[in-house]
Design a protein around this motif. Structure first.
Motif, PDB file in Angstrom:
ATOM      1  N   ASP A 145       0.836  -1.198   0.083  1.00  0.00           N
ATOM      2  CA  ASP A 145       0.230   0.176  -0.159  1.00  0.00           C
ATOM      3  C   ASP A 145       0.763   1.163   0.055  1.00  0.00           C
ATOM      4  O   ASP A 145       2.059   1.119   0.358  1.00  0.00           O
ATOM      5  CB  ASP A 145      -0.868  -0.013   1.322  1.00  0.00           C
ATOM      6  CG  ASP A 145      -1.642  -1.266   1.251  1.00  0.00           C
ATOM      7  OD1 ASP A 145      -1.977  -1.884   0.255  1.00  0.00           O
ATOM      8  OD2 ASP A 145      -2.354  -1.645   2.397  1.00  0.00           O
ATOM      9  N   ASP A 196       1.714   5.029   1.526  1.00  0.00           N
ATOM     10  CA  ASP A 196       1.152   5.845   2.620  1.00  0.00           C
ATOM     11  C   ASP A 196       1.839   7.501   2.340  1.00  0.00           C
ATOM     12  O   ASP A 196       2.935   7.520   2.429  1.00  0.00           O
ATOM     13  CB  ASP A 196       1.686   5.508   4.051  1.00  0.00           C
ATOM     14  CG  ASP A 196       1.177   4.109   4.440  1.00  0.00           C
ATOM     15  OD1 ASP A 196       0.139   3.880   4.859  1.00  0.00           O
ATOM     16  OD2 ASP A 196       1.972   3.135   4.245  1.00  0.00           O
ATOM     17  N   ASP A 256      -3.293   4.935   2.086  1.00  0.00           N
ATOM     18  CA  ASP A 256      -3.308   5.640   3.526  1.00  0.00           C
ATOM     19  C   ASP A 256      -3.150   7.286   3.240  1.00  0.00           C
ATOM     20  O   ASP A 256      -1.783   7.377   2.803  1.00  0.00           O
ATOM     21  CB  ASP A 256      -2.633   4.956   4.451  1.00  0.00           C
ATOM     22  CG  ASP A 256      -3.158   5.607   5.907  1.00  0.00           C
ATOM     23  OD1 ASP A 256      -4.263   6.362   5.958  1.00  0.00           O
ATOM     24  OD2 ASP A 256      -2.653   4.907   7.113  1.00  0.00           O
TER      25      ASP A 256
END
Length: 782
Positions: A72, A74, A108
């Motif tokens: 992912d 961030d 995120d």
């Protein structure tokens, strides 16, 4: 907008970069991060950013430049509130976040100013740790540098306040996830010794409270990151759990011959991370604690506070060191003994010296005694971890490197082979007063699984000569080494006989007496080693039920060796009054009967006596009834009285947990009426999981000599609710009788030992044995 979606670019890069060069991991991850940075830069330009006062920064794996193929993102949009208002910041954020989501990439995100970053770092420990990785991607670099400087300054101001909280985070994570080194399906990120712990170690270093060995941490983290990258490439998902189904492919991709070899490498790396965390925490606590003195005197006269122990051992600031000027042959082992008995840690310099030292061909008898004293120390586990991480323990124990970090596929085991042996030593410490040779017990515990090397088939038999050689190297004489060899060779014998054989059969007792050489001292040592080994494996391997069985058989052997028999007690003897009551009820009614005897002990095991007119298929019908009612069978004794089958079953759980006798009786009547119907033999229970590897395949073994009155067959198969019923049905098809059955469940495996006879009550002829074993293989695999 970027011309190609991000996932496509990342996949293309990984496929081209590959994993052929094991040293290329860091550069591959940096290139991957640069690729993502460039893609984000294209988004930034398309979003129409201001000329100054805004920047896109990365944290997490992208911030550290160790991004995985499917990791992912961030990201933080940093803004100067004086130059960029709320509306402009929202517009810019939307121009960034939505295209990232549209590309299928997990994100995120946050929008903050430098001051807000510092405030978050002050209020939220986890956020503060993440912000330490803040790195500019595109935009106003000075803004990112200012934010990073504020965060680090805030972090260092609050470091002492956060120290215990950081330690608690790591400890809580271990409680939730476990230890990576000892897991057969490790979480590379969250387990103790995983990538999150590496992040915490670096956070401590940023606080200036404690530093670590940067080379060791980077190398260990690289091994874990390579495994994560290969796992994400194989699965196509942002996962860090190395599931068993993916282990062969991941091992091949990372250049390991087998999945076990890869797990051993991961265990080695994670133990290095865990050790660095341990020493970092110790240093941080010492730095954060008020007061404390490691020196005495003033000015130029200041000297370290030292406590000298015999043989050249020194204690300074609660750490154990060795005096390099002392040549006492007991020096190194005496330092280890002090660490194992007091819990004080060995200093890093001492551990390095111990690892670099050369081992003698064998220890002297005095050195041996010092080592045995260390094995008896209550802190031997912590001392071992320190020695092992530095490669020092194998210096004394021959053959240790062959089992170091070897994974154990059995679900009952909690540790790697080497650490399991240390845990067995710790369990054996509680039994030293019960044996004549506590030194032999400790050493046998230390060496009992040396045979669990790569490619071993019978680890007890293969490990016995290795244990003998190791015992000689440790300074034991040939007679004692022979005893260690015997204990290692037979360390599974007692529990296998007690839980898998008919304890009323004289052949079972004779097998144990032969195993211990008809020697009482050896018997008591084997009894203690058996329990220590099982307790160290885990709760599934030792219970009050198994303890009673082992104690019962041990008592029989002890009585036989001493010639002073006690009052007989057959542990698995059905209650005769209950058997007779069931028999009379069957004769009177001509129908099936069920009776629960009154419980005789506190163990959550229930007897249930099932009776029916004897005939083919009665045992199988009863097994199916118990399976349909989800009753977990532990053992069974089969008996025919005056044409009535009176079978006693031991099942898991208390009587209050069992079905009502009327329900069982009705079900048994129905089962008996339809026992000739093949459709009635189909059980409506959850099927067992299909075999995934050769380890899941059933194994059916003839146990010659186990009984003179029956043919004894062991069925070792993946457990399922219908296993015993399926096996019993196959026995019925061959018109055989079951004299007794003993069931043991170890994790996902079931071990059923069956005493079989023909229709006349005789052991089976050789041709029938072959046919039955093949049929039972089919039944167990169904």
């Amino acid at each position: 907008m970027p011309s190609e979606p991000l996932p496509g670019r990342r996949l293309t890069h990984v496929l081209h970069a590959g994993f052929a060069d094991p040293q290329a991991g860091p550069s591959r991850r940096r290139e991957h991060a640069v690729l993502v940075d460039e893609w984000l830069g294209e988004l930034w330009e398309a979003a129409g950013p201001p000329s100054s006062g805004a920047a896109l920064a990365a944290i997490g794996s992208l911030g550290r430049l160790d991004l995985g193929p499917m990791s992912d993102l961030d990201l933080i949009l940093l803004v100067d509130r004086e130059q960029v208002d709320e509306e402009e910041a929202s517009r810019l954020a939307a121009g960034l976040w939505y295209p990232i989501w549209d590309s299928g990439t997990s994100l995120d995100h946050a929008v903050r100013s430098p001051a807000e970053c510092a405030e978050v770092a002050r209020e939220d420990l986890r956020a503060a740790i993440s912000l330490l990785d803040l790195r500019p991607v595109v935009g106003d670099v000075a803004l990112v540098d200012e934010s990073a400087a504020r965060v680090r300054a805030q972090w260092r101001r609050d470091a002492r306040r956060f120290t215990e909280d950081m330690i608690r985070i790591a400890e809580d994570r271990e409680g939730r996830y476990g230890q990576l080194a000892h897991s057969t399906e490790p979480n590379l990120k969250s387990d103790r010794g995983g990538l999150r712990d590496a992040v915490v170690i670096r956070a401590f270093a940023e606080s200036w409270l404690a530093d670590h060995d940067h080379r060791v941490l980077e190398e260990a983290s690289g091994v874990l990151l390579d495994a994560r990258d290969a796992l994400q490439t194989v699965t196509g998902r942002s996962t860090t759990r190395l599931a068993r189904a993916d282990q062969d492919a991941v091992a091949a991709l990372t250049g390991h011959d087998t999945a076990d070899d890869h797990l051993a490498a991961l265990a080695d790396a994670s133990r290095a991370v865990a050790w660095q965390l341990h020493r970092t925490v110790r240093a941080a606590r010492a730095a954060a604690a008020p007061g404390g003195r490691g020196t005495r005197g003033l000015g130029a006269d200041r000297r370290p506070v030292l406590t000298r122990h015999p043989h050249g051992v020194i204690v300074q600031a609660d750490e154990i060191s060795i005096d390099p000027r002392v040549t006492d042959p007991l020096r190194d082992l005496a330092a280890v003994r002090l660490a194992a008995t007091t819990g004080m840690p060995l200093s890093d310099a001492t551990l390095t010296r111990l690892a670099a030292g050369s081992a003698r061909a064998s220890l002297s008898s005095v050195q041996r005694d010092v080592l045995v004293d260390a094995l008896a120390g209550e802190h031997i586990g912590a001392a071992y971890e320190a020695l092992d991480v530095h490669g020092a323990f194998g210096r004394w124990v021959a053959g240790w490197d062959g089992v170091r970090n070897r994974p154990q596929r059995s679900p009952v085991h909690r540790f790697t082979v080497d650490r399991h042996q240390i845990e067995t030593v710790r369990e054996a410490q509680t039994m030293l007063g019960a044996v004549d040779r506590p030194d032999i017990l400790l050493v046998a515990a230390l060496l009992h699984d040396l045979g669990k090397r790569a490619g071993s088939r019978d680890h007890a038999a293969e490990g016995a000569p290795l244990a003998r050689a190791a015992a000689l190297r440790l300074g034991f004489d040939a007679r004692d080494a022979d005893l260690v060899e015997l204990l290692v060779r037979e360390h599974l014998t007692l529990v296998e006989l007690a839980t898998g054989r008919d304890l009323s059969d004289a052949s079972t007792l004779e097998a144990l007496l032969q195993a211990v050489g008809r020697d009482l001292t050896t018997l008591e040592l084997l009894r203690a080693l058996t329990e220590a080994d099982a307790r160290a494996a885990g709760p599934a391997a030792w219970s009050a039920w198994r303890s009673q069985l082992v104690d019962h058989l041990t008592a029989q052997a002890r009585d036989a060796l001493t010639g002073t028999p006690r009052a007989p007690r057959d542990l698995l003897a059905p209650q005769r009054a209950v058997q007779e009551a069931v028999r009379e009820a069957v004769v009177r009614t001509g129908a099936a009967q069920v009776l629960y005897p009154a419980p005789t002990d506190e163990e959550p095991i229930t007897q249930v006596c099932l009776g029916a007119p004897d005939g083919p298929g009665v045992f199988a019908a009863q097994a199916r009834v118990l399976a349909r009612h989800r009753m977990d069978v532990r053992s069974a004794v089969v008996l025919t009285l005056d044409g009535v089958a009176v079978n006693t079953w031991w099942v898991t759980g208390r009587p209050s947990d069992q079905p009502h006798p009327t329900a069982l009786r009705t079900a048994l009547e129905r089962e008996l009426q339809r026992r000739e119907d093949p459709a009635a033999r189909v059980l409506d229970v959850d099927p067992g999981a299909p075999p995934r590897t050769a380890e899941d395949a059933p194994v059916v073994t003839l146990l010659p000599g186990a009984s003179s009155e029956a043919t004894v067959v062991q069925v070792n198969a993946r457990n399922r609710a219908s296993l015993l019923a399926d096996v019993a049905a196959m026995i019925t098809l061959h018109r055989l009788h079951v004299r007794s059955a003993h069931v043991m469940t170890l994790g996902q495996r079931a071990v059923d030992v069956l005493y079989l006879t023909d229709a006349r009550g005789r052991p089976l002829e050789a041709p029938m044995v072959g046919r039955v074993i093949a049929a039972l293989m089919d039944a167990a695999a169904t």
